[in-house]
Design an enzyme around this catalytic site. Structure first.
Site, PDB file in Angstrom:
ATOM      1  N   LYS A  23       2.018  12.275  -1.366  1.00  0.00           N
ATOM      2  CA  LYS A  23       1.476  12.512   0.174  1.00  0.00           C
ATOM      3  C   LYS A  23       3.400  11.587   0.751  1.00  0.00           C
ATOM      4  CE  LYS A  23      -1.990  11.423   3.187  1.00  0.00           C
ATOM      5  NZ  LYS A  23      -2.907  10.079   2.948  1.00  0.00           N
ATOM      6  N   HIS A  24       3.467  11.147   0.552  1.00  0.00           N
ATOM      7  CA  HIS A  24       4.018   9.768   1.505  1.00  0.00           C
ATOM      8  C   HIS A  24       6.144  10.238   1.220  1.00  0.00           C
ATOM      9  CE1 HIS A  24       1.150   8.832   3.752  1.00  0.00           C
ATOM     10  NE2 HIS A  24       0.415   8.663   2.651  1.00  0.00           N
ATOM     11  N   HIS A  75       0.642  -1.374   0.078  1.00  0.00           N
ATOM     12  CA  HIS A  75       0.276   0.197  -0.086  1.00  0.00           C
ATOM     13  C   HIS A  75       0.763   0.843  -0.505  1.00  0.00           C
ATOM     14  CE1 HIS A  75      -3.798   2.417   1.745  1.00  0.00           C
ATOM     15  NE2 HIS A  75      -2.992   2.910   0.807  1.00  0.00           N
ATOM     16  N   PHE A  78      -1.924   5.507  -8.711  1.00  0.00           N
ATOM     17  CA  PHE A  78      -1.711   4.987  -6.934  1.00  0.00           C
ATOM     18  C   PHE A  78      -0.390   5.583  -6.729  1.00  0.00           C
ATOM     19  CE2 PHE A  78      -1.552   1.346  -4.530  1.00  0.00           C
ATOM     20  CZ  PHE A  78      -1.730   1.733  -3.080  1.00  0.00           C
ATOM     21  N   HIS A 127      -0.400   8.971  -6.190  1.00  0.00           N
ATOM     22  CA  HIS A 127      -0.883   9.778  -5.089  1.00  0.00           C
ATOM     23  C   HIS A 127       0.454   9.152  -3.856  1.00  0.00           C
ATOM     24  CE1 HIS A 127      -3.136   9.833  -1.288  1.00  0.00           C
ATOM     25  NE2 HIS A 127      -2.808   8.631  -1.100  1.00  0.00           N
ATOM     26  N   GLU A 128       1.079   7.787  -3.418  1.00  0.00           N
ATOM     27  CA  GLU A 128       1.912   7.731  -2.623  1.00  0.00           C
ATOM     28  C   GLU A 128       3.040   8.517  -2.729  1.00  0.00           C
ATOM     29  OE1 GLU A 128      -0.917   5.490  -1.456  1.00  0.00           O
ATOM     30  OE2 GLU A 128       0.902   5.617  -0.251  1.00  0.00           O
TER      31      GLU A 128
END
Length: 290
Positions: free
Chosen positions: A182-183, A124, A175, A178-179
């Site tokens: 954001k991170h 994830h 996906f 986004h990862e």
């Protein structure tokens, strides 16, 4: 007769003067009390237990434009200056059969899933996190660039899949984008290092998951497979295993290191019971009719 008249005059004057004095005093005292009370409310309103569960509200709000770092206003519920600092990593893994089951197999990647996903959780994300339960996010405006990851493209499809979008579609990389945004931008790692490191960190899923595919496992057995109760967080939805999260130390250079015990702020996100259902790709959730 003069004396009573003088007394009456004095009493009348005092009756007009005293309320004004009393009213002014109470007004100032109440204003001072409200300021102190307001300060206490503002301080305590955001002083709540924090967790990293993504189904909760964001702890930090994004600024639009500028550096892209989190907003430090009280309404962002951040703790201290959000300068991108963090203490450790959360490594989160998803069980694709549960995700597909929960969405009634409606996504493209659920129609012809990889057999390996039946017994292996997939990635994830790799998330910088803080001991107080908060986390930095969107630390730069560097955009995701798939061309930098062409050497690990097959690994991404296998171990960090986006089952929501077909491989040929424009949204298939959303996906990963986004990862990263954001991170990953808060990790201090380059895009290549961030994704390659996350791929290398993927833990083998305990064999009991595959052995009990579509059935049930005990929490105790699953914990043993992940090295103990304080070494992992199990996230369940409707009783089914959805995610497993582990904690990694932050090395001096900012990269993730060995596994460590997870802090209480993260352990609170655990939502599985003593018996954990293991989903299968061919099982669908029957809609509840009110």
């Amino acid at each position: 007769m003069a004396t009573p008249a003088i007394i009456l005059f004095a009493v009348t004057c005092l009756a007009h003067i005293i309320p004004g004095i009393r009213g002014g005093g109470n007004s100032n005292d109440q204003e001072s009390h409200n300021m102190v009370r307001g300060s206490i409310i503002d301080e305590n309103e955001y002083n709540v237990p924090l967790g990293h569960r993504h189904n909760r509200g964001r702890q930090h709000q994004h600024q639009h434009g500028g550096s892209g770092k989190a907003n430090n206003s009280p309404s962002s519920n951040s703790q201290g200056d959000d300068d991108g600092s963090f203490d450790f990593y959360v490594y989160s893994m998803s069980y694709q059969p549960e995700f597909c089951q929960a969405n009634n197999e409606k996504f493209a990647g659920c129609h012809n899933p990889k057999e390996a996903w039946e017994g292996q959780l997939t990635i994830h994300g790799l998330w910088p996190n803080r001991y107080d339960g908060s986390w930095p996010s969107d630390c730069s405006d560097e955009s995701f660039d798939l061309s930098l990851l062409k050497d690990v493209a097959d690994d991404l499809e296998q171990n960090w899949p986006n089952v929501k979008s077909p491989a040929a579609s424009s949204g298939h990389t959303s996906f990963w984008s986004h990862e990263w945004s954001k991170h990953g931008t808060c990790s201090g790692l380059t895009q290549q290092d961030y994704f390659m490191t996350a791929l290398d960190l993927l833990l083998p899923t305990p064999s009991i998951v595959k052995e009990n595919y579509g059935s049930v496992v005990s929490r105790e057995d699953l914990e043993e497979g992940y090295l103990g109760s304080d070494m992992s967080v199990f996230v369940c939805k409707r009783g089914y295993l959805s995610e497993v999260r582990v904690c990694l130390e932050k090395m001096e250079d900012g990269s993730p290191g060995e596994r460590v015990s997870c802090p209480e702020t993260l352990l609170k996100a655990d939502s599985c019971g003593d018996e954990i259902d293991i989903a299968s790709f061919d099982s669908k959730v029957t809609p509840v009719i009110a």
